[in-house]
Motif scaffolding. Structure first.
Motif: not given
Length: 314
Positions: A267-294
């Protein structure tokens, strides 16, 4: 670091930095029969860097998952990728006696990494003193998602002993489970029940640590009779602080997260990969107490009318 807003997702991300990646780093692991080979990727600059242990899917290796590992590292994380025993690069025989406990060796690989952070940190030029060991997360795709889940409290009935042991690790604060197996029993296909015994009776009731579950709504796995909603089970069946990102039109490789231009992606889809990249990055920063804005922006952007997915939390 500068913040740049990504228009396609609505998630603001930090500017990317150059990445240092070192492989293979070798850790002795006599109980598994082969040394553990590890790859570490980290930003070339910055301090107090949170850590993510990334468990690959069945058959992959430390060479896989570049779209995730490279992105997370370029945006402030130390990413550690072990090669598990099921990797095609190791070529274990079909009758290798370690195969029934493959799931357990994977968990022990991750513990080995955590036990040897001093050694790994010292082996990467310029990394010493920069990671923040109080902020450790785990992530995994497919079989790797189960590996990550076990460290967060998921219990697997050992196919040899029948015991569902608590193998969670308090050093791990949160996780990301991508396209991960759900409930066992009658939900499994006969093939999965016979050949993948670690899927027969997973117990999500003790997986209390915070986690983001990522599921594709077209991930129709050959391992279950249920359909795509099976991979949402780690969210539905586990207690505690959890979030579920459902990707519209996504199959098992979620647009191509397992590697660059890999043939296994259906299901190759660069836009979908970008969403996974950014959403997981934002979550990890939030869950680890780095920053929750994203993460706050991600929840707002994906709460309703986004064309690529839906995010819910509890």
């Amino acid at each position: 670091m500068a913040i740049t807003d990504t228009a396609s997702t609505g998630i603001p991300v930090t500017a990317a930095t150059p990445v240092i990646s070192v492989k293979p780093l070798v850790l002795p692991a006599p109980d598994r029969g082969q040394d553990l080979r590890v790859r570490i990727s980290a930003p070339a600059t910055g301090r107090d860097l949170p850590i993510v242990l990334l468990a690959h899917g069945f058959g992959s290796s430390l060479e896989g998952y570049g779209p995730l590992a490279d992105y997370w590292a370029a945006h402030g994380f130390v990413v550690i990728q072990p090669t598990h025993l099921d990797s095609r690069t190791l070529g274990l025989a079909a009758d290798d006696p370690r195969r029934p406990r493959m799931w357990r060796y994977r968990v022990e690989d991750m513990r080995c990494v955590l036990d040897h952070l001093d050694t790994l940190e010292a082996a990467v030029p310029g990394l010493a003193g920069r990671p923040d060991r109080s902020r450790v997360a785990v992530a995994g795709h497919s079989f790797g998602g189960q590996t990550a889940g076990v460290l967060l409290g998921l219990r697997v009935h050992d196919p040899e002993t029948g015991v569902a042991e608590d193998l969670s690790d308090t050093r791990v604060r949160a996780g990301v489970l991508l396209a991960t197996a759900g409930r066992g029993g009658r939900d499994l296909t006969p093939f999965a029940a016979e050949n993948l015994p670690w899927l027969r009776n997973p117990d999500f009731a003790h997986m209390t640590a915070p986690a983001l579950v990522v599921a594709g709504d077209r991930d129709d796995s050959a391992l279950t009779v249920r359909g795509a909603d099976w991979t949402a089970d780690p969210y539905v069946l586990s207690p505690g602080e959890k979030s579920l990102l459902t990707l519209f039109g996504a199959e098992h490789f979620l647009g191509g997260i397992s590697g660059y231009e890999v043939t296994e992606t259906t299901d190759e889809n660069p836009a979908r990969v970008a969403l996974v990249q950014q959403a997981t990055w934002a979550y990890l920063r939030h869950a680890l107490g780095v920053d929750s804005a994203a993460w706050t922006a991600a929840r707002r952007a994906l709460d309703g009318d986004h064309p690529m997915g839906r995010l819910e939390s509890r």
